[in-house]
Design an enzyme around this catalytic site. Structure first.
Site, short mmCIF file in Angstrom:
data_model
loop_
_atom_site.label_atom_id
_atom_site.label_comp_id
_atom_site.label_asym_id
_atom_site.label_seq_id
_atom_site.Cartn_x
_atom_site.Cartn_y
_atom_site.Cartn_z
N LYS A 221 0.68 -1.30 0.07
CA LYS A 221 -0.12 0.01 0.11
C LYS A 221 0.89 1.30 -0.07
O LYS A 221 2.02 1.08 0.14
CB LYS A 221 -0.93 0.10 1.16
CG LYS A 221 -2.14 -0.95 1.05
CD LYS A 221 -3.35 -0.88 1.90
CE LYS A 221 -4.54 -1.70 1.23
NZ LYS A 221 -5.65 -1.76 2.16
N ARG A 255 -3.58 -10.06 5.05
CA ARG A 255 -4.04 -10.10 3.63
C ARG A 255 -2.88 -9.66 2.72
O ARG A 255 -2.34 -8.46 2.85
CB ARG A 255 -5.20 -9.22 3.54
CG ARG A 255 -5.68 -9.03 1.85
CD ARG A 255 -6.85 -8.19 1.94
NE ARG A 255 -7.44 -8.24 0.54
CZ ARG A 255 -6.92 -7.29 -0.37
NH1 ARG A 255 -5.92 -6.38 -0.05
NH2 ARG A 255 -7.35 -7.19 -1.59
C1 YH5 Z 1 -7.95 -4.35 3.23
O1 YH5 Z 1 -7.18 -3.61 3.74
N1 YH5 Z 1 -7.76 -3.65 0.72
S1 YH5 Z 1 -8.21 -3.60 -2.06
C2 YH5 Z 1 -3.79 0.18 -3.00
C3 YH5 Z 1 -2.46 -0.34 -3.09
C4 YH5 Z 1 -2.17 -1.86 -3.02
C5 YH5 Z 1 -3.05 -2.57 -2.39
C6 YH5 Z 1 -1.54 1.68 -3.85
N2 YH5 Z 1 -9.43 -5.08 -0.04
C7 YH5 Z 1 -8.32 -4.20 1.64
O2 YH5 Z 1 -5.33 -4.30 -1.51
N3 YH5 Z 1 -9.92 -5.93 2.19
C8 YH5 Z 1 -8.54 -4.24 -0.35
O3 YH5 Z 1 -1.30 0.50 -3.52
C9 YH5 Z 1 -9.32 -5.15 1.45
N4 YH5 Z 1 -8.55 -4.97 3.89
C10 YH5 Z 1 -9.78 -5.92 3.53
N5 YH5 Z 1 -10.48 -6.63 4.21
C11 YH5 Z 1 -6.80 -2.44 -1.92
C12 YH5 Z 1 -5.48 -2.83 -1.92
C13 YH5 Z 1 -4.33 -1.98 -2.37
C14 YH5 Z 1 -4.62 -0.45 -2.81
#
Ligand code: YH5
Length: 276
Positions: A221, A255
């Site tokens: 993230k 996750r």
């Molecule tokens: C979460 O924290 N996150 S989708 C931006 C990124 C990298 C990854 C800019 N679904 C979560 O993974 N479900 C998502 O770099 C989730 N908890 C739960 N329970 C976003 C994501 C991501 C966004």
């Protein structure tokens, strides 16, 4: 602590690793429908071989600034992939969605967990989750994906997120969600500044008293991108450090994109028993 879904059980004595499977067109855009399903299956297979016990399937991009995905498109993306994974792999399946119809279709197709970044606040979602009778992950998000990263502010981020999760878990239990089916998530990157994210991460243990297992999603993230000045493909070390902090503070589901590396980290911590 044990999660139960239908006839399956998952021990949360040690943290479980949830592998991320994106089935958005940005990740599987080339080829026809079958190629896309095959690619999703082989990625899921790799994640399971690396030690993921849960595969989190998402057909809606909730990255900051993302557009809403139409219902039919989300259904067409996720349902065949759930069916294939159910047939071919021995793992739990989680559906990352906020839409009631997708929750119902996904659980009918074999999903074991509903993972909703909007904590069942969309129309019909709470009823769909009650009827599905599977574990649900309730996440904190401030605002909506389109605008949530525009100057997020809190009086006290740890207090505000904790109060939200207390209220929302109570509302869900009143509506018929079983307490044993609730997982909570602090919602890293969803309406939070760099400082908010790290303040929350370091307060993970303050959420244990709510009595629900904690899921942590920090993998790749922007909090690491901003802190370390790394693009999305160079955030592994940061993400692993984040996973260590979360696990040491008692988070039970991690996750991640990088399953093999996170499993190694978990096994090292297991040897010195630094879990809460
Ligand atoms: C979460 O924290 N996150 S989708 C931006 C990124 C990298 C990854 C800019 N679904 C979560 O993974 N479900 C998502 O770099 C989730 N908890 C739960 N329970 C976003 C994501 C991501 C966004």
């Amino acid at each position: 602590m044990i999660l139960t879904s239908g006839k399956k059980q998952l021990s949360l004595e040690f943290p479980q690793i949830m592998g991320i499977l994106n089935v958005t067109p940005d990740s599987f855009s080339d080829g026809g429908k079958h190629t896309q399903i095959d690619k999703a299956l082989s990625h899921a297979q790799k994640l399971v071989e690396q030690g993921a016990s849960i595969i989190d399937i998402g057909g809606e991009s909730t990255r900051p600034g993302a557009n809403d995905v139409l219902l039919d498109e989300e259904l067409v993306r996720v349902v065949p992939v759930i069916e294939r994974i159910k047939q071919e792999l021995d793992c739990w399946i989680s559906i990352d969605t906020s839409k009631a119809e997708v929750m119902t279709a996904a659980v009918n197709a074999g999903a074991d967990i509903i993972n909703d970044v909007r904590a069942l606040r969309e129309d019909g979602a709470l009823t769909a989750a009650v009827n599905a009778n599977v574990p649900v992950c309730l996440m904190h998000m401030k605002g909506q994906p389109r605008s949530m990263q525009v100057a997020p502010n809190y009086q006290n981020v740890v207090h505000d997120v904790r109060e939200f999760l207390i209220q929302r878990t109570e509302q869900c239990i009143s509506a018929g969600i079983k307490p044993n089916n609730i997982i909570i998530d602090l919602g890293f990157g969803f309406g939070k500044s760099l400082q908010h994210n790290f303040d929350l991460l370091n307060a993970t243990d303050q959420f244990l008293t709510l009595g629900f297992p904690i899921l942590t999603g920090v993998s790749r993230k922007s909090m690491f991108g901003q802190l370390l000045n790394r693009d999305i493909n160079s955030r592994l070390a940061g993400s692993l450090a984040g996973a260590v902090i979360a696990m040491q503070q008692g988070s039970k589901i991690i996750r991640v994109h990088d399953v093999a590396e996170t499993v190694d980290v978990m096994k090292v911590l297991q040897q010195v028993n630094t879990f809460k």
